[in-house]
Design an enzyme around this catalytic site. Structure first.
Site, PDB file in Angstrom:
ATOM      1  N   GLU A   1      10.510 -90.690  10.149  1.00 56.34           N
ATOM      2  CA  GLU A   1      11.835 -90.604  10.770  1.00 56.34           C
ATOM      3  C   GLU A   1      12.856 -89.887   9.888  1.00 56.34           C
ATOM      4  O   GLU A   1      13.775 -89.235  10.362  1.00 56.34           O
ATOM      5  CB  GLU A   1      12.368 -92.016  11.112  1.00 56.34           C
ATOM      6  CG  GLU A   1      11.605 -92.744  12.215  1.00 56.34           C
ATOM      7  CD  GLU A   1      10.436 -93.582  11.713  1.00 56.34           C
ATOM      8  OE1 GLU A   1       9.932 -93.320  10.597  1.00 56.34           O
ATOM      9  OE2 GLU A   1      10.015 -94.494  12.449  1.00 56.34           O
TER      10      GLU A   1
ATOM     11  N   GLY B   1       7.457 -94.899  15.422  1.00 54.97           N
ATOM     12  CA  GLY B   1       7.288 -96.023  16.337  1.00 54.97           C
ATOM     13  C   GLY B   1       5.817 -96.342  16.583  1.00 54.97           C
ATOM     14  O   GLY B   1       5.472 -97.487  16.886  1.00 54.97           O
TER      15      GLY B   1
ATOM     16  N   GLU C   1       4.857 -98.448  13.788  1.00 58.59           N
ATOM     17  CA  GLU C   1       5.519 -99.754  13.973  1.00 58.59           C
ATOM     18  C   GLU C   1       4.831-100.566  15.066  1.00 58.59           C
ATOM     19  O   GLU C   1       4.665-101.781  14.948  1.00 58.59           O
ATOM     20  CB  GLU C   1       6.998 -99.530  14.307  1.00 58.59           C
ATOM     21  CG  GLU C   1       7.771 -98.995  13.103  1.00 58.59           C
ATOM     22  CD  GLU C   1       9.162 -98.509  13.453  1.00 58.59           C
ATOM     23  OE1 GLU C   1       9.306 -97.772  14.452  1.00 58.59           O
ATOM     24  OE2 GLU C   1      10.112 -98.852  12.736  1.00 58.59           O
TER      25      GLU C   1
ATOM     26  N   ALA D   1       8.277 -92.706  18.716  1.00 57.63           N
ATOM     27  CA  ALA D   1       9.136 -92.752  19.894  1.00 57.63           C
ATOM     28  C   ALA D   1       9.322 -91.317  20.371  1.00 57.63           C
ATOM     29  O   ALA D   1       9.148 -90.365  19.605  1.00 57.63           O
ATOM     30  CB  ALA D   1      10.477 -93.367  19.523  1.00 57.63           C
TER      31      ALA D   1
END
Ligand code: DAK
Length: 254
Positions: free
Chosen positions: A128, A105, A108, A62
């Site tokens: 993260e 992300g 993911e 992200a």
């Protein structure tokens, strides 16, 4: 445009296109991506979707800069989960073709796909923890189901990246090929799946995904119903007849 689309041979390629920041997934990119996937899901010329980035990055996570100053309430009202959740509801097979970084992300997003073809240069991770947070788009759940508790803990708690070979051994991805071929390999898988009877493909994907959120009892029942349902399709009659007549079936998609 942060997502490029091409179509060929019954499948589509959605390519993330924000290379200057290693395809960091900002809200605009995610919005375009989810809208694109949903429109491809409705497109009758498309029977399988490849999601890819570029040689250097599938996606490095992200967009950290976009969320750095957000409050908890801002994060909550941005409602990004709603967007990610829509990927889970795509009915056509999704193949991730990964080279370079698939982090946070990005990893993911890759795990939201149904199959993964990677280049030898691919690197996977949930880093993260290194920026004061934890996976927020399914990482703790999908990764654990894919690689088991101890390996998932290793990735989530150390933030370490793993190589394509490790990812293959751990069961996170389907196949590793030299970097020149990862997209070609994904295309050949997509072409193969696009040549299968689409209703059976759809119901089979649905049944496999069901196993993630049901008991074995409920899952077997779901599988059985989808199996019976396929006997209402013309493609089932054609497939079995063609087998008996020793010829190639011709699928109608109904
Ligand atoms: N966000 C923003 N910019 C990024 C980025 C990212 N995740 N990753 C890379 N970039 C940018 C860099 O800032 C740099 O920009 P400039 O400085 O040139 O302006 C450019 O991309 C090139 O990166 P580097 O110069 O760092 O390139 P290197 O080859 O040296 O290093 C690297 C590559 C991948 C090791 C490094 O860039 C890196 O560590 N990137 C961050 C990886 C990371 O921590 N990813 C996890 C982010 S957190 C949620 C959904 C999802 C998530 C959360 C919530 N909801 C549904 C609510 C997910 C969270 C995350 O993914």
């Amino acid at each position: 445009m942060y997502v490029n689309i091409t179509k060929q041979d019954g499948y589509a390629i959605a390519q993330l296109n924000r290379p200057e920041v290693l395809n960091a997934l900002n809200i605009q990119l995610m919005t375009e991506l989810v809208d694109t996937l949903e429109s491809l899901d409705k497109d009758s010329d498309v029977r399988c979707i490849i999601l890819t980035g570029n040689e250097k990055a599938f996606a490095a996570g992200a967009d950290i800069k976009e969320m750095a100053d957000a409050s908890a309430i801002e994060m909550l009202t941005r409602d990004q989960f709603a967007r990610w959740d829509r990927i889970r509801r795509i009915k056509k097979p999704l193949i991730a073709a990964v080279s370079g970084f698939a982090l946070g992300g990005g990893c993911e997003l890759m795990m939201s796909c149904d199959m993964v073809i990677a280049s030898e240069t691919a690197k996977f991770g949930q880093p993260e923890i290194n920026i004061g947070v934890m996976p927020g788009a399914g990482g703790t759940q999908r990764l654990t189901r894919a690689v088991g508790k101890v390996k998932s803990m290793e990735m989530v708690l150390t933030g370490r990246m793993i190589s394509a070979d490790e990812a293959l051994r751990w069961g996170l991805i389907n196949k590793v090929v030299p970097v020149e071929y990862y997209l070609e390999e994904a295309k050949s898988w997509a072409k193969e799946i696009a040549s299968k009877p689409p209703v059976a493909v759809k119901l089979a994907k649905e049944a496999v995904l069901k196993s993630f959120d049901t008991t074995i009892e409920g899952g077997l029942e779901f599988e059985r119903k989808n199996f019976y349902l396929l006997f209402a399709s013309e493609d089932q009659k054609e497939g079995m007849k063609a087998f008996a007549e020793k010829r190639k079936p011709e699928w109608k998609g109904k």
